[in-house]
Write a protein that holds these residues in place. Structure first.
Motif, PDB file in Angstrom:
ATOM      1  N   ILE A  12       8.662   2.426   3.424  1.00  0.00           N
ATOM      2  CA  ILE A  12       7.676   3.294   2.774  1.00  0.00           C
ATOM      3  C   ILE A  12       6.285   2.671   2.738  1.00  0.00           C
ATOM      4  O   ILE A  12       5.293   3.351   3.014  1.00  0.00           O
ATOM      5  CB  ILE A  12       8.138   3.727   1.366  1.00  0.00           C
ATOM      6  N   SER A  13       6.161   1.395   2.419  1.00  0.00           N
ATOM      7  CA  SER A  13       4.816   0.811   2.336  1.00  0.00           C
ATOM      8  C   SER A  13       4.140   0.817   3.706  1.00  0.00           C
ATOM      9  O   SER A  13       2.941   1.119   3.804  1.00  0.00           O
ATOM     10  CB  SER A  13       4.853  -0.591   1.742  1.00  0.00           C
ATOM     11  N   ARG A  16       3.141   4.497   4.435  1.00  0.00           N
ATOM     12  CA  ARG A  16       1.968   4.936   3.674  1.00  0.00           C
ATOM     13  C   ARG A  16       0.691   4.338   4.247  1.00  0.00           C
ATOM     14  O   ARG A  16      -0.337   5.015   4.330  1.00  0.00           O
ATOM     15  CB  ARG A  16       2.126   4.592   2.198  1.00  0.00           C
ATOM     16  N   SER A  28       2.534  10.985  -1.195  1.00  0.00           N
ATOM     17  CA  SER A  28       2.626   9.903  -2.171  1.00  0.00           C
ATOM     18  C   SER A  28       3.873   9.062  -1.910  1.00  0.00           C
ATOM     19  O   SER A  28       4.789   9.473  -1.170  1.00  0.00           O
ATOM     20  CB  SER A  28       2.696  10.482  -3.590  1.00  0.00           C
ATOM     21  N   GLU A  29       3.908   7.895  -2.545  1.00  0.00           N
ATOM     22  CA  GLU A  29       5.091   7.041  -2.425  1.00  0.00           C
ATOM     23  C   GLU A  29       6.329   7.781  -2.928  1.00  0.00           C
ATOM     24  O   GLU A  29       7.394   7.718  -2.315  1.00  0.00           O
ATOM     25  CB  GLU A  29       4.882   5.749  -3.219  1.00  0.00           C
ATOM     26  N   LYS A  33       9.755   8.607  -1.028  1.00  0.00           N
ATOM     27  CA  LYS A  33      10.985   8.055  -1.596  1.00  0.00           C
ATOM     28  C   LYS A  33      12.001   9.151  -1.878  1.00  0.00           C
ATOM     29  O   LYS A  33      13.165   9.062  -1.465  1.00  0.00           O
ATOM     30  CB  LYS A  33      10.666   7.274  -2.875  1.00  0.00           C
TER      31      LYS A  33
END
Length: 145
Positions: A12-13, A16, A28-29, A33
């Motif tokens: 995810i990081s 993003r 958004s995170e 997620k």
């Protein structure tokens, strides 16, 4: 040759950061997620020298697939990464016996439109003022497998 892999929550990081380099409007995170945890969508990624340089988020419902997002890092565009991601997705769709593919694209995104049309997608409609960042129209595309 492009290394295409299935991405998960652990990415995810990286996702993003890549998305921020590609688009003014980002997920958004929590959206990433929840979507990945609940399998609402899946994400394919393209790595080059250990760096995530492209991604493709898609969903499947019954025998339909929809491309949700396709992004390639600006420094790596026009090198076949988007096409490699799309070809990988289309192969997965054939294996899953998907019958139809859908996507939308900004009317000004001529490189993406050329890619989708080269893969057999056909324009089937327009959504006026669809994109929240630019208020641009979305061109709707469809592919029958």
């Amino acid at each position: 040759m492009h290394k295409i892999l299935e991405l998960g929550i652990e990415h995810i990081s990286q996702l993003r950061a890549l998305e921020a380099s590609c688009f003014a409007y980002q997920w958004s995170e929590d959206q990433f997620k929840l979507g990945l945890e609940r399998k609402a969508f899946r994400v394919l990624g393209c790595e080059k020298d250990g760096m995530l340089v492209g991604y493709l988020a898609y969903s499947t419902v019954l025998d339909e697939m929809e491309v949700l997002n396709l992004g390639v890092h600006p420094d790596f565009r026009r090198r076949g990464i988007g096409k490699a991601l799309m070809l990988s997705l289309l192969q997965k769709c054939r294996e899953m016996e998907i019958k139809r593919g859908l996507l939308d694209v900004k009317e000004s995104n001529h490189p993406a439109i050329a890619l989708y049309e080269s893969l057999g997608f056909e324009k089937v409609g327009i959504r006026k003022n669809y994109y929240p960042d630019t208020r641009e129209d979305a061109h709707l595309y469809d592919l029958e497998f």
